[in-house]
Structure formats: structure tokens, C-alpha cells
Design an enzyme around this catalytic site. Sequence first.
Site, short mmCIF file in Angstrom:
data_model
loop_
_atom_site.label_atom_id
_atom_site.label_comp_id
_atom_site.label_asym_id
_atom_site.label_seq_id
_atom_site.Cartn_x
_atom_site.Cartn_y
_atom_site.Cartn_z
N CYS A 153 25.16 -32.01 -7.84
CA CYS A 153 25.84 -30.51 -8.14
C CYS A 153 26.83 -30.46 -9.25
O CYS A 153 27.25 -29.84 -9.92
CB CYS A 153 27.01 -30.19 -6.74
SG CYS A 153 28.57 -31.21 -6.89
N CYS A 191 30.87 -37.03 -2.36
CA CYS A 191 31.38 -35.71 -3.72
C CYS A 191 32.21 -35.01 -3.24
O CYS A 191 32.15 -34.33 -1.88
CB CYS A 191 30.16 -35.06 -4.09
SG CYS A 191 30.12 -33.64 -5.14
N CYS A 199 30.25 -31.01 -2.83
CA CYS A 199 29.61 -30.88 -2.45
C CYS A 199 29.25 -31.54 -1.43
O CYS A 199 28.09 -31.28 -0.32
CB CYS A 199 28.07 -30.52 -3.39
SG CYS A 199 27.16 -32.63 -3.72
N CYS A 256 32.14 -48.36 -4.41
CA CYS A 256 30.38 -48.95 -4.48
C CYS A 256 29.91 -47.57 -4.40
O CYS A 256 29.15 -47.24 -2.88
CB CYS A 256 30.07 -49.68 -2.98
SG CYS A 256 28.92 -50.69 -3.29
FE FE Z 1 28.10 -32.97 -6.43
#
Ligand code: FE
Length: 183
Positions: free
Chosen positions: A95, A141, A144, A164
Amino acid sequence: MKQLRLILLVFGALILCSTASAEQIKTVKKMDRHRPDNPYYSRVDTMKLNLPDGVWKKVLSPEVYAVARKKQTEQAFSGKLWDYNEKGTYYCAACGNALFRSDAKFASTCGWPSFFETVRKGSVTYLPDRSYGMVRTEALCGRCGAHLGHLFDDGPPPTGKRFCMNSVVLEFEPDKPGAKKGH
Ligand code: FE
């Protein structure tokens, strides 16, 4: 007459304001990366995305989709970024959300790109992960919800954290020479 002048003045100010914001939008769009294959990709828009899996399947490459949406893990020492040390910013490959700066990256022996902190609060979100008989913290994330990797408590100072990550869901953008540090 005085009233008419006042109305004209207000209208003028309104037109000026709307022109300025249209200009701003144009500038933002120009700065942003245009991805005809992925209309949800943006390096400037931080608004959360909540899209069905079928949409991601259409707009992501099979490699990114497998990790980002199906939570697969790339093989250690196989990714493009585990041993990569250029100066710049790492973005979500699904994204465009900014995730890490290169100065938070450290040489980890685990075979995946590792960072000790995120670029901003909220750029990554966390979920408990009890898969494969382990208790881990999944890192996703913040924009997204793509699976990025895991967060461990064995990182270096100053945070002691180790993000990681899978190389395939990271996109690296080098700093422009002479440009101010981004994000
Ligand atoms: Fe994303």
C-alpha cells in the site's frame, strides 16, 4: 452597495482558498507514486484501507500477496533486503505506507531484514500470533493490514525490539542526495 462589496470580497476569498487547496492536491498527487496496477497504493495517504481479500489478490503480485495476505514467510537469507545497507526509507509493498528508516536497520544474523523501531507511531500494528505452537507478536502494516513479519524483544538498544520483516513486503526508496531526511 457596501453589502455587495462585502459579498464580492467573501466570494473572492473563497475562490482563492479553493484554488490553493486544489493546488495542494495537485502537488500531493504529483509527489505520490502512481500505480496503475494498484490504485490503493500511496506514499502520502495514511488513511486506513479495509479491502476484501479478492481485491488484494487482483492488485498485488503473487509473491507480495502470499506474504501480505496469506502470512507466508520467505526463506531466511533469501530476500533482497536482509543484507542491504543503503540510506533511505522502507515502505509497505502492498500500500505504500512508510514503515522504517534505514538508520533503524541493524545487522541481524536471522536472515531477514531487521529494524529496532518504526518510522512513526501507528505505521505498524500488532496482533498476538499463536500459530505453529509458538507465542509471537505479528507485525502488520498500520495502513492496509498486510502481514509484514514478527516483533521480538531481543533487539539492540535503544528499544530492545527486533522487527523481523519479510523483504518481499518491503519497498526501499533511497534518500535523494542533499534531501532532508524523509518521514
Ligand atoms: Fe500496507
